[in-house]
Design a protein around this motif. Structure first.
Motif, PDB file in Angstrom:
ATOM      1  N   PRO A 178       0.844  -1.198   0.000  1.00 24.85           N
ATOM      2  CA  PRO A 178       0.000   0.000   0.000  1.00 24.85           C
ATOM      3  C   PRO A 178       0.883   1.253   0.000  1.00 24.85           C
ATOM      4  N   LEU A 179       0.491   2.228  -0.810  1.00 24.24           N
ATOM      5  CA  LEU A 179       1.316   3.439  -0.976  1.00 24.24           C
ATOM      6  C   LEU A 179       0.398   4.640  -1.137  1.00 24.24           C
ATOM      7  N   LEU A 180       0.527   5.598  -0.219  1.00 28.10           N
ATOM      8  CA  LEU A 180      -0.262   6.827  -0.289  1.00 28.10           C
ATOM      9  C   LEU A 180       0.687   7.965  -0.652  1.00 28.10           C
ATOM     10  N   LEU A 181       0.509   8.516  -1.850  1.00 34.29           N
ATOM     11  CA  LEU A 181       1.437   9.535  -2.357  1.00 34.29           C
ATOM     12  C   LEU A 181       0.755  10.883  -2.514  1.00 34.29           C
ATOM     13  N   ALA A 182       1.518  11.956  -2.315  1.00 37.95           N
ATOM     14  CA  ALA A 182       1.044  13.272  -2.732  1.00 37.95           C
ATOM     15  C   ALA A 182       1.311  13.358  -4.225  1.00 37.95           C
ATOM     16  N   SER A 183       0.247  13.282  -5.026  1.00 38.65           N
ATOM     17  CA  SER A 183       0.439  13.064  -6.461  1.00 38.65           C
ATOM     18  C   SER A 183       0.342  14.336  -7.295  1.00 38.65           C
ATOM     19  N   THR A 184       0.015  15.458  -6.649  1.00 40.83           N
ATOM     20  CA  THR A 184      -0.078  16.716  -7.398  1.00 40.83           C
ATOM     21  C   THR A 184       1.272  17.049  -8.029  1.00 40.83           C
ATOM     22  N   GLU A 185       1.219  17.573  -9.242  1.00 43.26           N
ATOM     23  CA  GLU A 185       2.472  17.960  -9.898  1.00 43.26           C
ATOM     24  C   GLU A 185       2.753  19.415  -9.564  1.00 43.26           C
ATOM     25  N   THR A 186       3.374  19.635  -8.443  1.00 43.73           N
ATOM     26  CA  THR A 186       3.703  21.004  -8.044  1.00 43.73           C
ATOM     27  C   THR A 186       5.128  21.047  -7.517  1.00 43.73           C
ATOM     28  N   LEU A 187       5.763  22.185  -7.711  1.00 40.72           N
ATOM     29  CA  LEU A 187       7.123  22.391  -7.189  1.00 40.72           C
ATOM     30  C   LEU A 187       7.108  22.697  -5.703  1.00 40.72           C
ATOM     31  N   GLN A 188       5.912  22.995  -5.175  1.00 41.74           N
ATOM     32  CA  GLN A 188       5.831  23.454  -3.785  1.00 41.74           C
ATOM     33  C   GLN A 188       6.167  22.338  -2.803  1.00 41.74           C
ATOM     34  N   VAL A 189       6.992  22.644  -1.823  1.00 36.25           N
ATOM     35  CA  VAL A 189       7.291  21.694  -0.759  1.00 36.25           C
ATOM     36  C   VAL A 189       6.355  21.995   0.405  1.00 36.25           C
ATOM     37  N   ARG A 190       5.351  21.151   0.547  1.00 36.48           N
ATOM     38  CA  ARG A 190       4.383  21.276   1.643  1.00 36.48           C
ATOM     39  C   ARG A 190       3.619  19.964   1.701  1.00 36.48           C
ATOM     40  N   LEU A 191       2.732  19.840   2.683  1.00 38.05           N
ATOM     41  CA  LEU A 191       1.939  18.611   2.760  1.00 38.05           C
ATOM     42  C   LEU A 191       0.434  18.859   2.626  1.00 38.05           C
ATOM     43  N   HIS A 192      -0.011  20.094   2.800  1.00 39.27           N
ATOM     44  CA  HIS A 192      -1.452  20.349   2.705  1.00 39.27           C
ATOM     45  C   HIS A 192      -1.819  20.718   1.270  1.00 39.27           C
ATOM     46  N   ASP A 193      -3.115  20.561   0.977  1.00 40.48           N
ATOM     47  CA  ASP A 193      -3.637  20.911  -0.350  1.00 40.48           C
ATOM     48  C   ASP A 193      -2.906  20.201  -1.485  1.00 40.48           C
ATOM     49  N   LEU A 194      -2.623  18.943  -1.285  1.00 42.72           N
ATOM     50  CA  LEU A 194      -2.064  18.125  -2.359  1.00 42.72           C
ATOM     51  C   LEU A 194      -2.994  16.949  -2.597  1.00 42.72           C
ATOM     52  N   GLU A 195      -3.136  16.554  -3.834  1.00 44.78           N
ATOM     53  CA  GLU A 195      -4.020  15.444  -4.189  1.00 44.78           C
ATOM     54  C   GLU A 195      -3.390  14.128  -3.740  1.00 44.78           C
ATOM     55  N   PRO A 196      -4.088  13.298  -2.927  1.00 47.81           N
ATOM     56  CA  PRO A 196      -3.504  12.011  -2.548  1.00 47.81           C
ATOM     57  C   PRO A 196      -3.825  10.938  -3.585  1.00 47.81           C
ATOM     58  N   SER A 197      -2.930   9.998  -3.711  1.00 47.67           N
ATOM     59  CA  SER A 197      -3.176   8.852  -4.593  1.00 47.67           C
ATOM     60  C   SER A 197      -2.849   7.589  -3.799  1.00 47.67           C
TER      61      SER A 197
END
Ligand code: PMP
Length: 308
Positions: A96-115
């Protein structure tokens, strides 16, 4: 890998489960994962401690602030379904793998699409030599909780263990033991550590920057049920040198005797008796031949071979 994977709510072919090179997690390690073993006993497939692994995935996701849309029971059901679709009839490993999949340069953990994905690989028992390993104490330290939440199984947290493992292998040893910044024994690269001195077993406490291993909890349970004394307390490096018995344990690793630390022989230099007993007991539980702990297994009903 087996041909079907679970990906964001559906089952897809492995070849259709690729991620783009721009995803946040690939660059910054913004993800969390699990590893769950399924054991085939010739007749039946069963996962070991599936609920506990998905509970930890949930805790990890909470620590990272990443949304996880599926509940623990749903995830266990998905894992069963996945093993059935792949008609797994051998020892296997669910990933099982939960990734922040949004394609953004921003280094953060909120407001990112999970996959969320789950892939399955065949997995032999010998992830690491079950007869016994030679360890070094690594020059790389375990990241402290003030720098990285170790009790979350974070993808980006594996650079330290990878450096330590390479250091050990390139030095001619099998495995590395990492110390905390304060100099206490934490764990090996992907397994927890236990040490016996005389009649008592010791293992580092959860505050010593360990991943709170599910196999570690199982070992404590079996040892205590066997009327052995287990004490969670900080361990110094020099104690390893004079220990009577040491083992490593983890889902992939299973139970691994440590026969040498930094060139010093542990005990009499062969696998310890209790360690081998624990190794056999864990495999018996996993394969369904130990009734006492049968509740740790999740059987996976498969279509009969005759129908294939
Ligand atoms: N420590 C680390 C860093 C690990 O990656 C693992 C493997 N998940 C373990 C310990 C053992 O944990 P578990 O028994 O839950 O697999």
């Amino acid at each position: 890998m087996f041909p079907y994977v679970f990906l964001d709510g559906t089952f897809v072919a492995l070849k259709d489960s690729r991620v783009g090179i721009g995803v946040n997690a690939l660059h910054y390690g913004t993800g969390t994962f699990e590893g769950i073993r399924a054991f085939w006993n010739g007749e039946e497939l069963a996962m070991l401690a599936a609920r506990e692994h998905f509970q930890r995935l949930h805790r990890s996701a909470r620590m990272l602030g990443m949304p996880l849309a599926f509940g623990v029971d749903d995830l266990v059901g998905i894992a069963v379904d996945l093993l059935q679709r792949n008609e797994v009839r051998e020892d296997a490993y669910l990933r099982p793998l939960l990734l922040a999949s949004t394609e953004t340069l921003q280094v953060r953990l909120h407001d990112l699409e999970p996959s969320l994905s789950i892939a399955v690989s065949p997995m032999s028992l010998q992830y690491i030599n079950l007869d016994g390993v030679r360890c070094i104490v690594s020059t790389w330290r375990r990241t402290p909780d003030v720098a990285l939440p170790n009790r979350a199984k974070v993808t980006g947290g594996y650079i330290g263990p990878a450096l330590a493992k390479s250091e050990a292998l390139l030095a001619g040893a099998d495995e590395a033991i990492l110390l905390t910044i304060a100099g206490h024994v934490a764990e090996a690269t992907t397994s927890n550590i236990f040490m016996r001195v005389a009649e008592t077993w010791f293992t580092p406490p959860v505050q010593d920057d360990i991943l709170e291993g599910i196999t570690r909890a199982e070992m404590m349970c079996i040892l205590r049920d066997d009327a052995q004394q287990v004490c969670e307390r900080s361990i110094d490096r020099s104690e390893l040198y004079a220990a009577d018995e040491i083992f490593l344990c983890g889902t992939a690793a299973l139970v691994v005797p440590v026969i040498e630390v930094d060139g010093r022989v542990v005990g009499n230099g062969t696998a310890g008796e209790t360690t081998l007993h624990l190794q056999r007991t864990l495999l018996a539980i996993a394969r369904g031949s130990n009734a006492r702990y049968s509740g740790w297994r999740t059987p996976v009903p498969l279509p009969s071979i005759a129908r294939r």
